[in-house]
Design a protein around this motif. Sequence first.
Motif, short mmCIF file in Angstrom:
data_model
loop_
_atom_site.label_atom_id
_atom_site.label_comp_id
_atom_site.label_asym_id
_atom_site.label_seq_id
_atom_site.Cartn_x
_atom_site.Cartn_y
_atom_site.Cartn_z
N THR A 134 1.64 -0.69 3.21
CA THR A 134 2.83 -1.46 2.87
C THR A 134 3.93 -0.64 2.21
O THR A 134 4.91 -1.18 1.75
CB THR A 134 2.46 -2.57 1.87
N GLY A 135 3.72 0.65 2.10
CA GLY A 135 4.66 1.46 1.34
C GLY A 135 4.17 1.67 -0.08
O GLY A 135 4.78 2.38 -0.86
N GLN A 136 3.03 1.06 -0.40
CA GLN A 136 2.44 1.28 -1.71
C GLN A 136 1.90 2.71 -1.77
O GLN A 136 1.44 3.24 -0.78
CB GLN A 136 1.28 0.31 -1.97
N ILE A 137 1.96 3.30 -2.93
CA ILE A 137 1.36 4.61 -3.15
C ILE A 137 -0.03 4.34 -3.69
O ILE A 137 -0.19 3.70 -4.73
CB ILE A 137 2.19 5.44 -4.16
N ILE A 138 -1.07 4.77 -2.97
CA ILE A 138 -2.45 4.47 -3.36
C ILE A 138 -3.00 5.65 -4.15
O ILE A 138 -3.07 6.77 -3.64
CB ILE A 138 -3.34 4.20 -2.12
N LEU A 139 -3.40 5.38 -5.39
CA LEU A 139 -3.98 6.40 -6.27
C LEU A 139 -5.45 6.09 -6.47
O LEU A 139 -5.86 4.93 -6.48
CB LEU A 139 -3.24 6.42 -7.61
N VAL A 140 -6.25 7.13 -6.67
CA VAL A 140 -7.70 6.98 -6.75
C VAL A 140 -8.18 7.27 -8.17
O VAL A 140 -8.01 8.37 -8.70
CB VAL A 140 -8.39 7.95 -5.76
N ASP A 141 -8.76 6.24 -8.78
CA ASP A 141 -9.37 6.32 -10.12
C ASP A 141 -10.87 6.16 -9.91
O ASP A 141 -11.47 5.17 -10.31
CB ASP A 141 -8.78 5.21 -11.00
N LYS A 142 -11.46 7.16 -9.24
CA LYS A 142 -12.82 7.07 -8.71
C LYS A 142 -13.85 6.60 -9.73
O LYS A 142 -14.68 5.77 -9.44
CB LYS A 142 -13.22 8.43 -8.14
N ASP A 143 -13.82 7.13 -10.91
CA ASP A 143 -14.83 6.79 -11.91
C ASP A 143 -14.33 5.77 -12.93
O ASP A 143 -14.94 5.59 -13.97
CB ASP A 143 -15.29 8.06 -12.63
#
Length: 192
Positions: A134-143
Amino acid sequence: MKILSSSLPAAAVLAASLAMPATVAGGDATRPVAAKPPPATSEVVKPAVGGTFPDFRLPDVNGKEVSLSDFRGNAIILSFWSCFTDTCYTSVPVIKDLLAQYADRGLVAPTVCSEIPAALEADGYAGLLKNCGTGQIILVDKDMQLARSFGVKEFPTTYLIDRNYAVWQIIGGVRPLMQEDFRLLVKSLVAE
């Protein structure tokens, strides 16, 4: 609309409260003023309405490091999601519409995925990107380190952050994001 905290201009609070039964806690009716995000440190301060949202750094789905300060000068819808449930994905159409309407006026919508199934990680997040294209910036907070340090207890938790990094609102749950009142709040945020 379930508002965990709010500090909006009086007119926006009044308009929002007239249109819905709201639980507004904390903050006053003045626009919060914050200069710039503090430097990222190992000691993270929990975001609070009227305060400056702390800077942070996380990888995006391609491994590129992204920090809140990368969005300097933008109005920000920052959401913390769990990818174990479809609940968070139900807000995608709303965010997509808001970005289509206000991206040219400086709206950005980084999304922090804090609970990520191994299958999504294994496929290089392709399924996540398909659902959130959607144009969102997806960030990963894995833990879930960032979510825990900010005290996020409910997914999604959404922060409305102004161009000076001041926290306008903290909203818990998906239902409030589906209401017209949320769109009006974002419109006020972008207008600042």
